[in-house]
Write a protein that holds these residues in place. Structure first.
Motif, PDB file in Angstrom:
ATOM      1  N   LYS A 165      -5.063   8.801   2.452  1.00 28.91           N
ATOM      2  CA  LYS A 165      -3.860   9.185   1.701  1.00 28.91           C
ATOM      3  C   LYS A 165      -2.615   8.725   2.451  1.00 28.91           C
ATOM      4  O   LYS A 165      -1.682   8.194   1.846  1.00 28.91           O
ATOM      5  N   ASN A 166      -2.617   8.939   3.769  1.00 31.30           N
ATOM      6  CA  ASN A 166      -1.475   8.514   4.581  1.00 31.30           C
ATOM      7  C   ASN A 166      -1.300   6.999   4.546  1.00 31.30           C
ATOM      8  O   ASN A 166      -0.170   6.495   4.453  1.00 31.30           O
ATOM      9  N   GLU A 169       0.381   5.908   1.341  1.00 36.43           N
ATOM     10  CA  GLU A 169       1.833   6.116   1.361  1.00 36.43           C
ATOM     11  C   GLU A 169       2.529   5.022   2.158  1.00 36.43           C
ATOM     12  O   GLU A 169       3.561   4.500   1.736  1.00 36.43           O
ATOM     13  N   LYS A 172       2.474   1.845   0.020  1.00 36.11           N
ATOM     14  CA  LYS A 172       3.432   1.930  -1.091  1.00 36.11           C
ATOM     15  C   LYS A 172       4.848   1.695  -0.583  1.00 36.11           C
ATOM     16  O   LYS A 172       5.634   0.973  -1.213  1.00 36.11           O
ATOM     17  N   ASN A 173       5.176   2.296   0.560  1.00 34.79           N
ATOM     18  CA  ASN A 173       6.507   2.104   1.144  1.00 34.79           C
ATOM     19  C   ASN A 173       6.732   0.650   1.545  1.00 34.79           C
ATOM     20  O   ASN A 173       7.821   0.102   1.371  1.00 34.79           O
TER      21      ASN A 173
END
Length: 185
Positions: A165-166, A169, A172-173
């Motif tokens: 999950k991390n 993120e 995506k960033n």
């Protein structure tokens, strides 16, 4: 040819390895899709095992190619190379292999001192790669991370669920960052 350095005198770099590995991963996908089509149209179990073993042989070649990188003094750690291997392994549902490679990837990332450079170094070379290629690599890696999160969730491994999950993120960033850099030119 890569395995016989003295005969062929090749001097591959990470990009050459990337393209070879992508070709093998695409072949795994093609063989898998052909197998699925044969099974659906003829429902013959002997076709399935024969084609599956062909795909597994190609998957082996993919991993052997990765294994040859140190032979040429080419650093192996590149997140995109790992996600190429993971994607092909997921396609064939080689879950033990997926688990080993995913854990190795996470281990590399956890041990990185300059994590941002290690993770996104290859993606940030705007002079060498177009935004489109960098976003494509980031997106393909992100897709693998999404699938791994779901798989670890199904297997109740919450530590790796959180790790993937991390990573999602972060990816995506980074995609937004590349898109914004492209928009500013």
């Amino acid at each position: 040819m890569l395995a016989d350095r003295s005969k062929y005198a090749l001097k591959p770099n990470v990009e050459m390895f990337r393209w070879i590995m992508l070709a093998y991963a695409n072949e795994v996908t093609k063989l898998f899709e052909d197998t699925t089509r044969i099974i659906k149209s003829e429902d013959k179990s002997e076709d399935k095992s024969e084609d599956k073993s062909d795909a597994e042989l190609v998957l082996d070649d993919l991993y052997k190619t990765f294994g040859l990188m140190p032979y040429y003094d080419v650093p192996q750690f590149d997140v995109h190379l790992y996600t190429i291997m993971l994607s092909a392994s997921i396609k064939l549902e080689s879950w033990q292999l997926v688990d080993e490679v995913a854990k190795e990837l996470i281990d590399h990332l956890d041990k990185s001192h300059n994590r941002e450079k290690v993770i996104f170094g290859v993606y940030n070379d705007a002079e060498k790669y177009s935004d489109e290629i960098r976003i494509s690599w980031l997106t393909s890696s992100l897709d693998v991370f999404v699938r791994l999160e779901k798989w670890y969730e199904e297997n109740k491994n919450l530590i790796y669920v959180e790790k993937f999950k991390n990573l999602q993120e972060q990816w995506k960033n980074e995609i937004k960052k590349v898109q914004n850099q492209g928009a500013s030119f």
